[in-house]
Enzyme design. Sequence first.
Site, PDB file in Angstrom:
ATOM      1  N   LYS A  17      34.422  34.988  36.437  1.00 36.06           N
ATOM      2  CA  LYS A  17      34.502  36.258  37.166  1.00 36.06           C
ATOM      3  C   LYS A  17      34.063  37.428  36.274  1.00 36.06           C
ATOM      4  CE  LYS A  17      38.765  37.959  38.431  1.00 36.06           C
ATOM      5  NZ  LYS A  17      38.908  39.385  38.126  1.00 36.06           N
ATOM      6  N   SER A  18      34.584  37.490  35.065  1.00 38.01           N
ATOM      7  CA  SER A  18      34.228  38.615  34.176  1.00 38.01           C
ATOM      8  C   SER A  18      32.733  38.638  33.892  1.00 38.01           C
ATOM      9  CB  SER A  18      34.967  38.482  32.836  1.00 38.01           C
ATOM     10  OG  SER A  18      36.321  38.758  32.988  1.00 38.01           O
ATOM     11  N   GLY A  86      39.772  45.688  39.507  1.00 40.83           N
ATOM     12  CA  GLY A  86      39.813  46.664  38.415  1.00 40.83           C
ATOM     13  C   GLY A  86      38.509  46.665  37.630  1.00 40.83           C
ATOM     14  N   ARG A 115      46.770  51.353  40.038  1.00 41.20           N
ATOM     15  CA  ARG A 115      46.484  50.987  38.635  1.00 41.20           C
ATOM     16  C   ARG A 115      45.906  52.155  37.843  1.00 41.20           C
ATOM     17  NH1 ARG A 115      43.620  45.279  38.563  1.00 41.20           N
ATOM     18  NH2 ARG A 115      44.076  45.515  36.338  1.00 41.20           N
ATOM     19  N   SER A 160      41.249  46.865  25.738  1.00 41.84           N
ATOM     20  CA  SER A 160      40.856  46.622  27.131  1.00 41.84           C
ATOM     21  C   SER A 160      39.360  46.411  27.192  1.00 41.84           C
ATOM     22  CB  SER A 160      41.249  47.806  28.013  1.00 41.84           C
ATOM     23  OG  SER A 160      40.556  47.709  29.244  1.00 41.84           O
ATOM     24  N   GLN A 162      37.719  46.070  29.840  1.00 38.56           N
ATOM     25  CA  GLN A 162      37.151  46.860  30.936  1.00 38.56           C
ATOM     26  C   GLN A 162      36.774  48.253  30.431  1.00 38.56           C
ATOM     27  OE1 GLN A 162      40.079  46.649  34.061  1.00 38.56           O
ATOM     28  NE2 GLN A 162      39.524  44.574  34.614  1.00 38.56           N
ATOM     29  N   ASP A 308      45.308  36.992  30.961  1.00 36.99           N
ATOM     30  CA  ASP A 308      45.384  36.610  32.377  1.00 36.99           C
ATOM     31  C   ASP A 308      46.104  35.274  32.587  1.00 36.99           C
ATOM     32  OD1 ASP A 308      44.074  38.919  33.114  1.00 36.99           O
ATOM     33  OD2 ASP A 308      42.093  38.005  33.142  1.00 36.99           O
ATOM     34  N   LYS A 335      48.658  45.131  35.782  1.00 32.33           N
ATOM     35  CA  LYS A 335      47.595  44.272  36.339  1.00 32.33           C
ATOM     36  C   LYS A 335      47.652  44.373  37.870  1.00 32.33           C
ATOM     37  CE  LYS A 335      45.928  42.787  32.452  1.00 32.33           C
ATOM     38  NZ  LYS A 335      44.566  43.174  32.063  1.00 32.33           N
ATOM     39  N   ARG A 381      46.573  35.548  40.550  1.00 33.33           N
ATOM     40  CA  ARG A 381      46.984  34.691  39.422  1.00 33.33           C
ATOM     41  C   ARG A 381      48.458  34.290  39.534  1.00 33.33           C
ATOM     42  NH1 ARG A 381      42.263  34.341  36.944  1.00 33.33           N
ATOM     43  NH2 ARG A 381      41.087  36.253  36.571  1.00 33.33           N
TER      44      ARG A 381
END
Length: 423
Positions: A17-18, A86, A115, A160, A162, A308, A335, A381
């Site tokens: 996914k990332s 996110g 978030r 992070s 992200q 995760d 999260k 998750r």
Amino acid sequence: MNPVGALRGEVVVPGDKSISHRVALMGALSKEGIEVSHFSPGADCASTLSCLERLGHVVCRDGENLRVRRGEALAEGGVLDAGNSGTTARLLCGLLAGMAGVFAVITGDASLSRRPMGRVVDPLRTLGARIDGCDGGRRLPLSIRGTRLCGGTYTLPVASAQVKSALLLAGLSAQGSVTVVEPRKSRDHTELLLEHLGVPLKREKGAVTVFPYDDLPGGSWRVPGDFSSAAFWIVAASLVDGSELSLPGVNLNPTRTGLLSVLERMGLAFSVEEAPRAGGEPVGTVAVRSSPLRGTVVDGEEIPTLVDELPLLAVAATQAEGVTEVRGAEELRVKECDRIAAVAEGLSALGADIEERRDGWIIRGGRPLRGCSVSSRGDHRIAMAFAVADLIADGPVIVDDEACVAISYPGFLDQLRERAACR
Ligand code: S3P
């Protein structure tokens, strides 16, 4: 769903996914375009694609085959719905902040709207970004008016990937270099992908610098399997007696595979066979056998490498001999839901001995789990972690909102039940 049969054979997990998010976003910065197979089938990556299409980029998708290239007539802007993702919201902030002429509003679902966004808005503002939003830019919706950014150095208060990736994407369209310093090493897919495309980067211990770069080169490859999806099979196989599973084509990036190191300390029998890299990422087959586990402590540098997977590790810890303690994982509170509270509530209901802490939990293992209803809090998750608990509980574990699994791993629950039912 007890009694279950041993989990055996081979499981091919969906594309990471990332990495898939990054492939799509970088494709949109390339006139030639990026083409991949095994693109993530999850709803999160579909959110990224629809935002890019809304901006006028060219997205051609046929199942898990994807081609994305920069559009010729880009939209001046629009409302971009990041859904539950996110990564979509935060990386788009970085991508759009430096695009002069663009005006966009980023929204999301109820979970994403709670978030924290200040962590990405604040550093982008230091580069000159013009971003506004709810609570002064700390929450969605955010509005972004693209502008020429300056270069700079930013030290992240929390590790992070992200936020780091948003800054690196912004740096590609800035007037000077952008350096990101991180307190602990977070996943480095953005860096590996840029390097794979031939974009110059300076990587030092604890810092990475990107330089202005217009029109990324294109490429074509297969997205590796998602280690975070493989993780559910790894833990399930370790807990169900007689299991022996093989997971080919999985991403083995060490910034992601912390769960394997922790399970190794806990006594898991597994092997790893490396294959050729794909898109700059290490790939290989993980083979795992059911194993008696013992407790351990997880803390510090290790946390970002399995952030995760911590809810899932908690399920494994309930069956380990002795105490397992997770510390320094307060990020779990922000999260898709408050994962510390969700794990403590659900596992207590299942009869586990778990003590909730501000930044993690303490689990005294070795108690059998009982069947009952638990809440996923709409978090994929958490729902999948409780589905693994279902395999070892003495009665059915009913998860209230199973549909959220489609965020990262559509079909997981059916596949798990099918395998576990084969005797
Ligand atoms: C992600 C980074 C992590 C992770 C998330 C995906 C990414 O979040 O939890 O599921 O793709 O960069 P943070 O960057 O907030 O640690």
